[in-house]
Write a protein that holds these residues in place. Structure first.
Motif, PDB file in Angstrom:
ATOM      1  N   CYS A  23       0.889  -1.166   0.000  1.00 30.22           N
ATOM      2  CA  CYS A  23       0.000   0.000   0.000  1.00 30.22           C
ATOM      3  C   CYS A  23       0.924   1.212   0.000  1.00 30.22           C
ATOM      4  CB  CYS A  23      -1.011  -0.029   1.139  1.00 30.22           C
ATOM      5  SG  CYS A  23      -0.381  -0.574   2.705  1.00 30.22           S
ATOM      6  N   LEU A  24       1.334   1.706   1.147  1.00 26.88           N
ATOM      7  CA  LEU A  24       2.348   2.759   1.181  1.00 26.88           C
ATOM      8  C   LEU A  24       3.747   2.164   1.309  1.00 26.88           C
ATOM      9  CD1 LEU A  24       0.520   5.327   3.472  1.00 26.88           C
ATOM     10  CD2 LEU A  24       0.681   5.313   0.980  1.00 26.88           C
ATOM     11  N   SER A  25       3.812   0.938   1.775  1.00 26.70           N
ATOM     12  CA  SER A  25       5.069   0.186   1.860  1.00 26.70           C
ATOM     13  C   SER A  25       4.690  -1.300   1.913  1.00 26.70           C
ATOM     14  CB  SER A  25       5.866   0.576   3.101  1.00 26.70           C
ATOM     15  OG  SER A  25       5.155   0.223   4.262  1.00 26.70           O
ATOM     16  N   THR A  26       5.679  -2.174   1.868  1.00 27.30           N
ATOM     17  CA  THR A  26       5.396  -3.601   1.971  1.00 27.30           C
ATOM     18  C   THR A  26       4.836  -3.879   3.353  1.00 27.30           C
ATOM     19  OG1 THR A  26       7.166  -4.058   0.428  1.00 27.30           O
ATOM     20  CG2 THR A  26       6.385  -5.897   1.734  1.00 27.30           C
ATOM     21  N   ILE A  47       5.304 -12.113  10.454  1.00 24.13           N
ATOM     22  CA  ILE A  47       6.553 -11.716  11.087  1.00 24.13           C
ATOM     23  C   ILE A  47       7.370 -10.840  10.138  1.00 24.13           C
ATOM     24  CG2 ILE A  47       8.756 -12.604  11.978  1.00 24.13           C
ATOM     25  CD1 ILE A  47       7.085 -15.123  12.856  1.00 24.13           C
ATOM     26  N   LYS A  48       7.383 -11.197   8.865  1.00 24.17           N
ATOM     27  CA  LYS A  48       8.203 -10.508   7.867  1.00 24.17           C
ATOM     28  C   LYS A  48       7.285  -9.836   6.845  1.00 24.17           C
ATOM     29  CE  LYS A  48      12.030 -12.257   6.715  1.00 24.17           C
ATOM     30  NZ  LYS A  48      13.264 -12.855   6.264  1.00 24.17           N
ATOM     31  N   PRO A  49       7.523  -8.539   6.549  1.00 26.13           N
ATOM     32  CA  PRO A  49       6.724  -7.907   5.492  1.00 26.13           C
ATOM     33  C   PRO A  49       6.984  -8.619   4.167  1.00 26.13           C
ATOM     34  CG  PRO A  49       8.180  -6.301   6.565  1.00 26.13           C
ATOM     35  CD  PRO A  49       8.536  -7.648   7.084  1.00 26.13           C
ATOM     36  N   ARG A  50       5.921  -8.872   3.414  1.00 24.66           N
ATOM     37  CA  ARG A  50       6.109  -9.534   2.124  1.00 24.66           C
ATOM     38  C   ARG A  50       5.004  -9.136   1.163  1.00 24.66           C
ATOM     39  NH1 ARG A  50       7.329 -15.226   2.953  1.00 24.66           N
ATOM     40  NH2 ARG A  50       7.997 -14.712   5.039  1.00 24.66           N
ATOM     41  N   GLN A  51       5.379  -9.152  -0.111  1.00 21.77           N
ATOM     42  CA  GLN A  51       4.443  -8.949  -1.215  1.00 21.77           C
ATOM     43  C   GLN A  51       4.816  -9.945  -2.302  1.00 21.77           C
ATOM     44  OE1 GLN A  51       4.912  -4.964  -2.711  1.00 21.77           O
ATOM     45  NE2 GLN A  51       7.097  -5.147  -2.937  1.00 21.77           N
ATOM     46  N   ASN A  52       3.961 -10.112  -3.291  1.00 21.49           N
ATOM     47  CA  ASN A  52       4.193 -11.073  -4.384  1.00 21.49           C
ATOM     48  C   ASN A  52       4.411 -12.486  -3.846  1.00 21.49           C
ATOM     49  OD1 ASN A  52       4.098  -9.028  -6.369  1.00 21.49           O
ATOM     50  ND2 ASN A  52       6.208  -8.500  -5.918  1.00 21.49           N
ATOM     51  N   LYS A  61      -4.023 -23.281  10.381  1.00 22.83           N
ATOM     52  CA  LYS A  61      -2.861 -22.422  10.106  1.00 22.83           C
ATOM     53  C   LYS A  61      -2.888 -21.880   8.685  1.00 22.83           C
ATOM     54  CE  LYS A  61       0.152 -24.752  13.372  1.00 22.83           C
ATOM     55  NZ  LYS A  61       1.326 -25.612  13.534  1.00 22.83           N
ATOM     56  N   VAL A  62      -2.504 -20.613   8.561  1.00 20.62           N
ATOM     57  CA  VAL A  62      -2.322 -19.988   7.258  1.00 20.62           C
ATOM     58  C   VAL A  62      -0.820 -19.886   7.022  1.00 20.62           C
ATOM     59  CG1 VAL A  62      -2.774 -17.980   5.813  1.00 20.62           C
ATOM     60  CG2 VAL A  62      -4.407 -18.613   7.591  1.00 20.62           C
ATOM     61  N   PHE A  63      -0.363 -20.407   5.883  1.00 28.55           N
ATOM     62  CA  PHE A  63       1.053 -20.372   5.516  1.00 28.55           C
ATOM     63  C   PHE A  63       1.269 -19.279   4.474  1.00 28.55           C
ATOM     64  CE2 PHE A  63       0.542 -24.395   7.470  1.00 28.55           C
ATOM     65  CZ  PHE A  63       1.777 -24.705   8.020  1.00 28.55           C
ATOM     66  N   TYR A  64       2.369 -18.527   4.637  1.00 25.80           N
ATOM     67  CA  TYR A  64       2.747 -17.457   3.728  1.00 25.80           C
ATOM     68  C   TYR A  64       4.087 -17.865   3.119  1.00 25.80           C
ATOM     69  CZ  TYR A  64      -0.565 -15.348   6.941  1.00 25.80           C
ATOM     70  OH  TYR A  64      -1.656 -15.105   7.724  1.00 25.80           O
ATOM     71  N   ILE A  65       4.155 -17.969   1.804  1.00 22.06           N
ATOM     72  CA  ILE A  65       5.284 -18.594   1.129  1.00 22.06           C
ATOM     73  C   ILE A  65       5.965 -17.619   0.174  1.00 22.06           C
ATOM     74  CG2 ILE A  65       5.960 -20.482  -0.419  1.00 22.06           C
ATOM     75  CD1 ILE A  65       2.702 -20.802   1.375  1.00 22.06           C
ATOM     76  N   GLY A  66       7.299 -17.483   0.341  1.00 22.65           N
ATOM     77  CA  GLY A  66       8.093 -16.703  -0.598  1.00 22.65           C
ATOM     78  C   GLY A  66       7.692 -15.241  -0.663  1.00 22.65           C
ATOM     79  N   GLY A  67       7.829 -14.666  -1.860  1.00 22.14           N
ATOM     80  CA  GLY A  67       7.504 -13.265  -2.080  1.00 22.14           C
ATOM     81  C   GLY A  67       8.745 -12.395  -2.081  1.00 22.14           C
ATOM     82  N   THR A  68       8.534 -11.100  -1.935  1.00 21.65           N
ATOM     83  CA  THR A  68       9.631 -10.139  -1.861  1.00 21.65           C
ATOM     84  C   THR A  68       9.458  -9.264  -0.625  1.00 21.65           C
ATOM     85  OG1 THR A  68       8.443  -8.566  -3.283  1.00 21.65           O
ATOM     86  CG2 THR A  68      10.012 -10.034  -4.362  1.00 21.65           C
ATOM     87  N   LEU A  75      12.412 -13.848  -1.303  1.00 20.47           N
ATOM     88  CA  LEU A  75      12.521 -14.527  -0.014  1.00 20.47           C
ATOM     89  C   LEU A  75      12.600 -16.043  -0.158  1.00 20.47           C
ATOM     90  CD1 LEU A  75       9.786 -12.429   1.817  1.00 20.47           C
ATOM     91  CD2 LEU A  75      12.274 -12.113   1.917  1.00 20.47           C
ATOM     92  N   THR A  76      13.246 -16.687   0.808  1.00 22.68           N
ATOM     93  CA  THR A  76      13.311 -18.156   0.892  1.00 22.68           C
ATOM     94  C   THR A  76      12.506 -18.652   2.089  1.00 22.68           C
ATOM     95  OG1 THR A  76      15.313 -18.057   2.239  1.00 22.68           O
ATOM     96  CG2 THR A  76      15.607 -18.287  -0.155  1.00 22.68           C
ATOM     97  N   SER A  77      11.750 -17.789   2.709  1.00 17.90           N
ATOM     98  CA  SER A  77      11.072 -18.154   3.950  1.00 17.90           C
ATOM     99  C   SER A  77       9.625 -18.585   3.742  1.00 17.90           C
ATOM    100  CB  SER A  77      11.119 -16.989   4.937  1.00 17.90           C
ATOM    101  OG  SER A  77      10.474 -15.856   4.404  1.00 17.90           O
ATOM    102  N   VAL A  78       9.189 -19.396   4.694  1.00 17.48           N
ATOM    103  CA  VAL A  78       7.783 -19.776   4.841  1.00 17.48           C
ATOM    104  C   VAL A  78       7.424 -19.429   6.282  1.00 17.48           C
ATOM    105  CG1 VAL A  78       6.139 -21.692   4.965  1.00 17.48           C
ATOM    106  CG2 VAL A  78       7.881 -21.664   3.166  1.00 17.48           C
ATOM    107  N   GLU A  79       6.319 -18.764   6.469  1.00 22.30           N
ATOM    108  CA  GLU A  79       5.868 -18.523   7.833  1.00 22.30           C
ATOM    109  C   GLU A  79       4.407 -18.899   7.959  1.00 22.30           C
ATOM    110  OE1 GLU A  79       5.159 -14.236   9.099  1.00 22.30           O
ATOM    111  OE2 GLU A  79       6.589 -13.960   7.468  1.00 22.30           O
TER     112      GLU A  79
END
Length: 141
Positions: A23-26, A47-52, A61-68, A75-79
């Protein structure tokens, strides 16, 4: 506020979950839209800001995978965060090749399949299996 490059997933056929984006930032924020009530709410932030990135639900549980991140670094993270308890965690190096825009799906109660995306050298055509029951280095794709 307008938001783009976010991820969207459905939880229990009763709510939509919108995570991250720009929006105004990641953003780290996670919102939920409860369909029956036509009402928006807020969930535990990532935990980590991410987009894409991509998102997928396994049980509660909701998993958030990769992105920028905010610097457009892939990113190489999954949270994950638990919709019921609010508990959350991050696996920093879940896969070797940083990626944005992967396609993700649940293939069992504990496994996610992560397909392709865009890596530092271009389009990815790999298929990774992420087992949420494993711990530590064993959890890596």
């Amino acid at each position: 506020m307008a938001r783009w490059h976010f991820a969207l997933t459905c939880y229990n056929k009763e709510r939509l979950i919108v995570s991250g984006g720009h929006c105004l930032s990641t953003a780290c924020e996670v919102f939920t839209f409860i369909i029956a009530r036509n009402d928006w709410g807020k969930l535990t932030s990532m935990i980590k800001p991410r987009q894409n990135h991509s998102s997928c639900v396994l049980k509660t549980k909701v998993f958030y995978i990769g992105g920028t991140d905010h610097n457009m670094k892939r990113l190489t993270s999954v949270e994950w965060s638990d919709v019921v308890s609010g508990e959350r965690d991050i696996i920093e190096a879940a896969f070797d090749v940083p990626r944005e825009l992967p396609v993700v799906g649940a293939v069992s109660d504990s496994k996610l399949i992560i397909m392709g995306g865009i890596g530092d050298s271009g389009k990815l055509s790999d298929v990774l299996l992420f087992d949420t029951k494993l711990e530590g280095e064993e959890r890596k794709c």
